[in-house]
Scaffold this active site. Structure first.
Site, mmCIF file in Angstrom:
data_model
loop_
_atom_site.group_PDB
_atom_site.id
_atom_site.type_symbol
_atom_site.label_atom_id
_atom_site.label_comp_id
_atom_site.label_asym_id
_atom_site.label_seq_id
_atom_site.Cartn_x
_atom_site.Cartn_y
_atom_site.Cartn_z
ATOM 1 N N ASP A 93 -11.849 0.470 3.484
ATOM 2 C CA ASP A 93 -11.036 1.242 2.539
ATOM 3 C C ASP A 93 -11.895 1.908 1.477
ATOM 4 O OD1 ASP A 93 -8.978 0.138 3.842
ATOM 5 O OD2 ASP A 93 -8.169 -0.977 2.154
ATOM 6 N N SER A 146 -0.217 -0.419 0.981
ATOM 7 C CA SER A 146 -1.663 -0.392 0.799
ATOM 8 C C SER A 146 -2.302 0.528 1.845
ATOM 9 C CB SER A 146 -2.179 -1.838 0.888
ATOM 10 O OG SER A 146 -3.497 -1.946 0.424
ATOM 11 N N ASP A 202 -0.806 -1.701 -10.510
ATOM 12 C CA ASP A 202 -1.481 -1.686 -9.199
ATOM 13 C C ASP A 202 -2.591 -0.627 -9.254
ATOM 14 O OD1 ASP A 202 -2.256 -1.522 -6.553
ATOM 15 O OD2 ASP A 202 -0.243 -1.120 -5.756
ATOM 16 N N HIS A 259 -0.485 -5.269 -7.085
ATOM 17 C CA HIS A 259 -0.597 -4.677 -5.739
ATOM 18 C C HIS A 259 0.070 -5.564 -4.693
ATOM 19 C CE1 HIS A 259 -2.108 -2.115 -2.588
ATOM 20 N NE2 HIS A 259 -2.709 -3.130 -1.986
#
Ligand SMILES: *[C@@H]1O[C@H](CO)[C@@H](O)[C@H](O)[C@H]1NC(C)=O
Ligand SMILES: *[C@@H]1O[C@H](CO)[C@@H](O)[C@H](O)[C@H]1NC(C)=O
Length: 279
Positions: A93, A146, A202, A259
């Site tokens: 990521d 996510s 988040d 998150h």
């Protein structure tokens, strides 16, 4: 006085006023939070909202997983992508490379997207499209949390090109492409059908940074409170608002407590998935 005044317009702030959502919108956000959380389960024992699992998808090389659910009473297919559940995913990521959009089904060669998010979608794409073709009789909703939110965004463009009208709900979606990609997605999935949900502070929606050419797309719905959100604390913020999630300090790292909780539900754990009935 001889002055001739040009009437001064009071410039009203360009951004949409932040307003609380209706109970219906909140209920829908809650519904798809459960499907996004359920995508983390390898086996979903009791799928959300009385739905059933049509198919699980996975690709080991890219560590991509997703689940296709069907809600027969609503004649709806729900394609949910799993997000980051291992430090290995997190490494991928955090590599912020933009590459041309080339996922099968998409038609925007000027668009650029995050390299590994696209690779993750492409790894399961043919199986996902085949399963949707086989089972679709009504509407199609795409969702994910996510990294799964980014895969959902790329999938939304590809699937809207192939299946027409779709609806998308993402939770803690990172930025995943450039401005051209944002415009492309918004052209295919109009704002009234795209719900980019963020929560409190988040940090994931705040990465990759805009300085690297990444832009958000789709209107933001911000669950303002750390805990116990309802319709009155869930604000419609418009597109890329600087005042909602983006104005919050996410602390030591983007993957924080906010998150991992959306719409009062734990999300992002693949071992204990309440959305699939775990107690
Ligand atoms: C909530 O979702 C349903 C589909 O399940 C849709 O028909 C309805 O329009 C949505 N409501 C709102 C307010 O977005
Ligand atoms: C698209 O789907 C939404 C939700 O299912 C529905 O409300 C809308 O009428 C549809 N639009 C078209 C053009 O089919």
């Amino acid at each position: 006085m001889l002055w001739k005044f040009v009437p001064a317009f009071i410039l009203v702030s360009q951004g949409l006023a932040q307003s609380a959502v209706s109970k219906d919108v909140f209920e829908n956000i809650s519904r798809y939070t459960a499907f996004s959380a359920a995508a983390y389960a390898d086996t979903c024992e009791t799928p959300p909202a009385g739905s059933k699992v049509i198919q699980y998808f996975s690709d080991e090389a890219t560590d991509t997983q997703g689940t296709l659910f069907e809600d027969e009473t609503k004649q709806e297919l729900i394609m949910a992508f799993r997000g980051t559940s291992s430090p290995k995913d997190l490494d991928t990521d955090l590599i912020f490379t933009l590459v041309p959009l080339s996922a099968p089904g998409t038609k925007c060669s000027d668009c650029k997207v995050h390299k590994s998010f696209q690779e993750a979608y492409v790894a399961v794409e043919s199986d996902v499209v085949a399963a949707i073709k086989k089972h679709k009789s009504g509407s199609l909703t795409v969702t994910g949390h996510s990294l799964g939110g980014s895969i959902a965004a790329i999938a939304s463009s590809a699937l809207a090109e192939q299946f027409g009208n779709i609806t998308t709900y993402t939770f803690g979606e990172p930025r995943n492409g450039d401005a051209a990609f944002g415009k492309y997605v918004s052209g295919l999935v109009p704002d009234e059908n795209y719900f980019r949900v963020t929560h409190h502070n988040d940090g994931v929606p705040q990465i990759p940074p805009t300085q690297l050419g990444f832009e958000h797309h789709g209107p933001e719905y911000w669950e303002k409170a750390g805990d116990k959100n309802d319709a009155s604390t869930t604000l419609a913020c418009g597109s890329d608002s600087k005042k909602c999630n983006a104005a919050q300090d996410f602390g030591d790292g983007p993957i924080n407590r906010a998150h991992l909780t959306y719409t009062n539900m734990a999300i992002g754990n693949s071992l204990f998935v309440e959305a699939c009935g775990a107690k």
